[in-house]
Design an enzyme around this catalytic site. Sequence first.
Site, PDB file in Angstrom:
ATOM      1  N   THR A 325      82.043  25.819  47.871  1.00  0.00           N
ATOM      2  CA  THR A 325      83.159  25.788  48.811  1.00  0.00           C
ATOM      3  C   THR A 325      83.136  24.468  49.564  1.00  0.00           C
ATOM      4  O   THR A 325      82.057  23.943  49.880  1.00  0.00           O
ATOM      5  CB  THR A 325      83.093  26.978  49.792  1.00  0.00           C
ATOM      6  OG1 THR A 325      84.221  26.918  50.681  1.00  0.00           O
ATOM      7  CG2 THR A 325      81.816  26.973  50.607  1.00  0.00           C
ATOM      8  N   HIS A 377      67.627  35.913  50.180  1.00  0.00           N
ATOM      9  CA  HIS A 377      66.179  35.739  50.190  1.00  0.00           C
ATOM     10  C   HIS A 377      65.457  36.867  49.454  1.00  0.00           C
ATOM     11  O   HIS A 377      64.265  36.756  49.146  1.00  0.00           O
ATOM     12  CB  HIS A 377      65.684  35.670  51.643  1.00  0.00           C
ATOM     13  CG  HIS A 377      64.402  34.920  51.810  1.00  0.00           C
ATOM     14  ND1 HIS A 377      63.684  34.408  50.746  1.00  0.00           N
ATOM     15  CD2 HIS A 377      63.695  34.578  52.918  1.00  0.00           C
ATOM     16  CE1 HIS A 377      62.605  33.798  51.188  1.00  0.00           C
ATOM     17  NE2 HIS A 377      62.578  33.890  52.521  1.00  0.00           N
TER      18      HIS A 377
END
Length: 406
Positions: A325, A377
């Site tokens: 983006t 994560h």
Amino acid sequence: MAIEIKAPQFPESVADGTVATWHKKPGEAVKRDDLIVDIETDKVVLEVLAEADGVLGSIVANEGDTVLSAQVLGIIEEGGVAAAPAAAAPAAAQAAAPAAADGEDDPIAAPAARKLAEENGINIASVAGTGKGGRVTKEDVVAAVAAKKAAPAAAPAKAAAPAAAAPVFAAGDRTEKRVPMTRVRATVAKRLVEAQSNMAMLTTFNEVNMKPIMDLRSKYKELFEKTHNGVRLGFMSFFVKAATEALKRFPAVNASIDGGDIVYHGYSDIGVAVSSDRGLVVPVLRNAELMSLAEIENGIATFGKKARDGKLSIDEMTGGTFTITNGGTFGSLLSTPIVNPPQAAILGMHNINERPMAVKGEVVILPMMYLALSYDHRLIDGKEAVSFLVTIKNLLEDPARLLLDI
């Protein structure tokens, strides 16, 4: 013969849609391939076209109704005759009325009405008379003139309709306007909240010196455009190419979590975030690792045009293993992009600003860009995320590693 107007067959990723706009009214004539109705899904707006010539008989699903795949929306009466306009009745009465004394075929009209019609270019025969026996009065012509002047303004009003969702209020105006949230906006909001709730999402940052790419682009942009039939060389293709190379080296960044499994993808389907009037959309470049810079630039340009025209298909926006983006398009200096599930990471580009940088003990003004990598994560360790972003930085600062295909 009655022909059913049905909603399109939605893919598995789209549960249902909403009837957005009917472009025809019951009793109105339609031709094959005419646009009948728009169906808004959580990804795109789908156009439903007429399958045959005829007349729109009835509407089953009204605007705002939720519909499923292949659900009946309305009926077309094949070969039917369109209903006459409301003004046709007075016109018929005029046609049946006695002709004027001078033997003309036009309807009976007062002299003042005839004169006013001629001055304003109005065909007196097209004016519905409200006087006795269908006589056209001066007031009837005045109304026809007003309607003629108002007609040209109708098209711009329709074109400006999307902007109505964001009204502009005068200073000190304490009024409020409530508008329904579009399905696209509602779905984006839902997924953003889900991403933050269901992921252990972190963001790591770095910066990249854009001078090598800017110099290369400045040197070869004309030759590149000439060689590749008008395709312009931008910055996004370098980032996509660098990302696909980095994804090969760090496959966990290109993976996704499916229940208790990790799915590693042997291909790089890169989603490119594009802004449109209906909100942010993310079309996907399939097998971007096999594409040249020219093919990437051409694909992005095509997606951008389709997004502006509202022509992106669901297939073009489904899937994707990694997203890029570019908030720098709107002047963003730094941000923390949100991962698009089920993907595991997203790369955020930002504005290019000249900043003083220390290079071999000297202060040099360089065009710098901050990069941000948000990642899940649960799947990607910090070391992998940082190394992935550093790899992209190194590839961009040494673009000779990337093939220009010239």
